[in-house]
Motif scaffolding. Structure first.
Motif, PDB file in Angstrom:
ATOM      1  N   ALA A 115       0.842  -1.206   0.000  1.00 51.80           N
ATOM      2  CA  ALA A 115       0.000   0.000   0.000  1.00 51.80           C
ATOM      3  C   ALA A 115       0.871   1.247   0.000  1.00 51.80           C
ATOM      4  O   ALA A 115       0.587   2.217  -0.723  1.00 51.80           O
ATOM      5  CB  ALA A 115      -0.935  -0.007   1.207  1.00 51.80           C
ATOM      6  N   GLU A 116       1.930   1.237   0.784  1.00 54.20           N
ATOM      7  CA  GLU A 116       2.827   2.397   0.831  1.00 54.20           C
ATOM      8  C   GLU A 116       3.470   2.646  -0.523  1.00 54.20           C
ATOM      9  O   GLU A 116       3.606   3.790  -0.951  1.00 54.20           O
ATOM     10  CB  GLU A 116       3.890   2.232   1.918  1.00 54.20           C
ATOM     11  N   ARG A 117       3.887   1.574  -1.218  1.00 50.01           N
ATOM     12  CA  ARG A 117       4.490   1.741  -2.548  1.00 50.01           C
ATOM     13  C   ARG A 117       3.488   2.352  -3.521  1.00 50.01           C
ATOM     14  O   ARG A 117       3.829   3.236  -4.295  1.00 50.01           O
ATOM     15  CB  ARG A 117       4.994   0.403  -3.087  1.00 50.01           C
ATOM     16  N   VAL A 118       2.256   1.875  -3.474  1.00 52.67           N
ATOM     17  CA  VAL A 118       1.228   2.392  -4.385  1.00 52.67           C
ATOM     18  C   VAL A 118       0.889   3.841  -4.054  1.00 52.67           C
ATOM     19  O   VAL A 118       0.762   4.691  -4.940  1.00 52.67           O
ATOM     20  CB  VAL A 118      -0.037   1.498  -4.334  1.00 52.67           C
ATOM     21  N   LEU A 119       0.767   4.143  -2.768  1.00 57.17           N
ATOM     22  CA  LEU A 119       0.351   5.483  -2.342  1.00 57.17           C
ATOM     23  C   LEU A 119       1.502   6.484  -2.273  1.00 57.17           C
ATOM     24  O   LEU A 119       1.277   7.680  -2.073  1.00 57.17           O
ATOM     25  CB  LEU A 119      -0.350   5.400  -0.987  1.00 57.17           C
ATOM     26  N   ASP A 120       2.713   6.006  -2.491  1.00 55.85           N
ATOM     27  CA  ASP A 120       3.893   6.859  -2.386  1.00 55.85           C
ATOM     28  C   ASP A 120       3.885   8.004  -3.403  1.00 55.85           C
ATOM     29  O   ASP A 120       4.583   9.000  -3.221  1.00 55.85           O
ATOM     30  CB  ASP A 120       5.166   6.021  -2.546  1.00 55.85           C
ATOM     31  N   VAL A 121       3.092   7.882  -4.457  1.00 52.55           N
ATOM     32  CA  VAL A 121       3.028   8.946  -5.469  1.00 52.55           C
ATOM     33  C   VAL A 121       2.284  10.174  -4.945  1.00 52.55           C
ATOM     34  O   VAL A 121       2.365  11.244  -5.548  1.00 52.55           O
ATOM     35  CB  VAL A 121       2.366   8.459  -6.778  1.00 52.55           C
ATOM     36  N   LEU A 122       1.582  10.025  -3.824  1.00 51.50           N
ATOM     37  CA  LEU A 122       0.819  11.139  -3.257  1.00 51.50           C
ATOM     38  C   LEU A 122       1.710  11.985  -2.349  1.00 51.50           C
ATOM     39  O   LEU A 122       2.509  11.447  -1.585  1.00 51.50           O
ATOM     40  CB  LEU A 122      -0.366  10.616  -2.437  1.00 51.50           C
ATOM     41  N   GLY A 123       1.509  13.273  -2.423  1.00 49.16           N
ATOM     42  CA  GLY A 123       2.176  14.157  -1.484  1.00 49.16           C
ATOM     43  C   GLY A 123       1.501  14.067  -0.121  1.00 49.16           C
ATOM     44  O   GLY A 123       0.434  13.463   0.030  1.00 49.16           O
ATOM     45  N   ASP A 124       2.119  14.695   0.876  1.00 50.53           N
ATOM     46  CA  ASP A 124       1.577  14.641   2.237  1.00 50.53           C
ATOM     47  C   ASP A 124       0.145  15.162   2.306  1.00 50.53           C
ATOM     48  O   ASP A 124      -0.711  14.573   2.970  1.00 50.53           O
ATOM     49  CB  ASP A 124       2.457  15.438   3.202  1.00 50.53           C
ATOM     50  N   ARG A 125      -0.112  16.265   1.642  1.00 48.47           N
ATOM     51  CA  ARG A 125      -1.451  16.873   1.686  1.00 48.47           C
ATOM     52  C   ARG A 125      -2.492  15.948   1.054  1.00 48.47           C
ATOM     53  O   ARG A 125      -3.568  15.729   1.620  1.00 48.47           O
ATOM     54  CB  ARG A 125      -1.430  18.225   0.996  1.00 48.47           C
ATOM     55  N   ASP A 126      -2.161  15.399  -0.125  1.00 44.67           N
ATOM     56  CA  ASP A 126      -3.091  14.480  -0.791  1.00 44.67           C
ATOM     57  C   ASP A 126      -3.309  13.231   0.056  1.00 44.67           C
ATOM     58  O   ASP A 126      -4.419  12.712   0.143  1.00 44.67           O
ATOM     59  CB  ASP A 126      -2.572  14.079  -2.167  1.00 44.67           C
ATOM     60  N   ARG A 127      -2.253  12.761   0.689  1.00 43.49           N
ATOM     61  CA  ARG A 127      -2.368  11.555   1.515  1.00 43.49           C
ATOM     62  C   ARG A 127      -3.285  11.802   2.712  1.00 43.49           C
ATOM     63  O   ARG A 127      -4.121  10.968   3.046  1.00 43.49           O
ATOM     64  CB  ARG A 127      -0.971  11.127   1.978  1.00 43.49           C
ATOM     65  N   ARG A 128      -3.136  12.963   3.360  1.00 38.69           N
ATOM     66  CA  ARG A 128      -4.013  13.294   4.494  1.00 38.69           C
ATOM     67  C   ARG A 128      -5.462  13.414   4.027  1.00 38.69           C
ATOM     68  O   ARG A 128      -6.383  12.957   4.711  1.00 38.69           O
ATOM     69  CB  ARG A 128      -3.555  14.588   5.169  1.00 38.69           C
ATOM     70  N   THR A 129      -5.659  13.999   2.848  1.00 35.27           N
ATOM     71  CA  THR A 129      -7.012  14.132   2.311  1.00 35.27           C
ATOM     72  C   THR A 129      -7.606  12.756   2.025  1.00 35.27           C
ATOM     73  O   THR A 129      -8.752  12.477   2.387  1.00 35.27           O
ATOM     74  CB  THR A 129      -7.007  14.989   1.025  1.00 35.27           C
ATOM     75  N   LEU A 130      -6.819  11.890   1.399  1.00 34.53           N
ATOM     76  CA  LEU A 130      -7.294  10.538   1.114  1.00 34.53           C
ATOM     77  C   LEU A 130      -7.608   9.793   2.405  1.00 34.53           C
ATOM     78  O   LEU A 130      -8.651   9.132   2.512  1.00 34.53           O
ATOM     79  CB  LEU A 130      -6.268   9.767   0.289  1.00 34.53           C
ATOM     80  N   ASP A 131      -6.742   9.885   3.395  1.00 37.00           N
ATOM     81  CA  ASP A 131      -6.990   9.233   4.690  1.00 37.00           C
ATOM     82  C   ASP A 131      -8.294   9.729   5.303  1.00 37.00           C
ATOM     83  O   ASP A 131      -9.089   8.936   5.827  1.00 37.00           O
ATOM     84  CB  ASP A 131      -5.831   9.492   5.662  1.00 37.00           C
ATOM     85  N   ARG A 132      -8.519  11.038   5.245  1.00 31.15           N
ATOM     86  CA  ARG A 132      -9.747  11.615   5.810  1.00 31.15           C
ATOM     87  C   ARG A 132     -10.973  11.089   5.070  1.00 31.15           C
ATOM     88  O   ARG A 132     -11.965  10.676   5.687  1.00 31.15           O
ATOM     89  CB  ARG A 132      -9.686  13.153   5.724  1.00 31.15           C
ATOM     90  N   ILE A 133     -10.901  11.039   3.753  1.00 32.22           N
ATOM     91  CA  ILE A 133     -12.035  10.569   2.944  1.00 32.22           C
ATOM     92  C   ILE A 133     -12.306   9.094   3.211  1.00 32.22           C
ATOM     93  O   ILE A 133     -13.452   8.684   3.431  1.00 32.22           O
ATOM     94  CB  ILE A 133     -11.767  10.821   1.449  1.00 32.22           C
ATOM     95  N   LEU A 134     -11.254   8.277   3.208  1.00 35.42           N
ATOM     96  CA  LEU A 134     -11.443   6.837   3.423  1.00 35.42           C
ATOM     97  C   LEU A 134     -11.930   6.544   4.841  1.00 35.42           C
ATOM     98  O   LEU A 134     -12.733   5.623   5.043  1.00 35.42           O
ATOM     99  CB  LEU A 134     -10.146   6.086   3.129  1.00 35.42           C
ATOM    100  N   THR A 135     -11.480   7.341   5.801  1.00 37.68           N
ATOM    101  CA  THR A 135     -11.970   7.175   7.177  1.00 37.68           C
ATOM    102  C   THR A 135     -13.462   7.466   7.225  1.00 37.68           C
ATOM    103  O   THR A 135     -14.240   6.721   7.850  1.00 37.68           O
ATOM    104  CB  THR A 135     -11.201   8.098   8.134  1.00 37.68           C
ATOM    105  N   LYS A 136     -13.875   8.509   6.550  1.00 43.47           N
ATOM    106  CA  LYS A 136     -15.296   8.869   6.518  1.00 43.47           C
ATOM    107  C   LYS A 136     -16.117   7.752   5.856  1.00 43.47           C
ATOM    108  O   LYS A 136     -17.189   7.389   6.344  1.00 43.47           O
ATOM    109  CB  LYS A 136     -15.492  10.192   5.780  1.00 43.47           C
ATOM    110  N   LEU A 137     -15.609   7.214   4.762  1.00 45.79           N
ATOM    111  CA  LEU A 137     -16.317   6.125   4.102  1.00 45.79           C
ATOM    112  C   LEU A 137     -16.368   4.878   4.987  1.00 45.79           C
ATOM    113  O   LEU A 137     -17.380   4.184   5.036  1.00 45.79           O
ATOM    114  CB  LEU A 137     -15.630   5.780   2.769  1.00 45.79           C
ATOM    115  N   GLY A 138     -15.294   4.612   5.695  1.00 45.30           N
ATOM    116  CA  GLY A 138     -15.226   3.442   6.575  1.00 45.30           C
ATOM    117  C   GLY A 138     -16.178   3.519   7.744  1.00 45.30           C
ATOM    118  O   GLY A 138     -16.574   2.502   8.305  1.00 45.30           O
ATOM    119  N   GLU A 139     -16.554   4.729   8.131  1.00 47.79           N
ATOM    120  CA  GLU A 139     -17.483   4.906   9.247  1.00 47.79           C
ATOM    121  C   GLU A 139     -18.873   4.393   8.912  1.00 47.79           C
ATOM    122  O   GLU A 139     -19.681   4.153   9.803  1.00 47.79           O
ATOM    123  CB  GLU A 139     -17.555   6.377   9.649  1.00 47.79           C
TER     124      GLU A 139
END
Length: 141
Positions: A115-139
């Motif tokens: 997962a880290e290798r695949v997501l490594d193309v994202l910058g810190d800001r994009d990664r935090r945004t993706l984490d926030r979105i996926l957390t919301k979906l997971g809820e």
């Protein structure tokens, strides 16, 4: 004649990213002689052990016969052990062995690294945004 191409939907893109992580993980697991189905079975067994093979089949969405085949392979490698079900002596239960627990930890490490290798193309800001979105979906689960 090929159907006209349409832009991928968000769901399509999310599924493509998940497939990429699964493919990366499967390539590494293949070297250990474990299939993705066996990997998922170990995780299911660990989450509610001991578990009956019929419950494993339900969780994996496979036939009871296929679940038995998966369990047979896991037992042959020494990753799980079968025992008599204390509530029904005609039934068996499956539980991880120490070797199975160790393997599951290694699998989780491999999956995380993939997962880290695949997501490594994202910058810190994009990664935090993706984490926030996926957390919301997971809820919703």
């Amino acid at each position: 004649m090929a159907p006209p191409s349409s832009p991928d939907t968000t769901g399509d893109l999310l599924m493509a990213a998940a497939r990429l992580i699964r493919r990366e993980t499967a390539q590494e697991l293949e070297a250990w002689g474990i299939t993705p189905a066996q990997s998922r079975a170990l995780k299911v067994i660990a989450s509610s052990e001991p578990v009956r093979p019929s419950v494993l089949a339900t969780w994996l969405r496979i036939s009871p016969r296929s679940a038995t085949e998966v369990a047979d392979a896991l037992e042959e490698h020494g990753w799980i052990a079968r025992s008599a079900d204390p509530t029904d002596r005609r039934a068996t239960t499956l539980a991880l062995t120490d070797a199975g627990r160790l393997l599951l930890r290694k699998i989780e490490d491999v999956r995380g690294q993939a997962a880290e290798r695949v997501l490594d193309v994202l910058g810190d800001r994009d990664r935090r945004t993706l984490d926030r979105i996926l957390t919301k979906l997971g809820e919703q689960a």
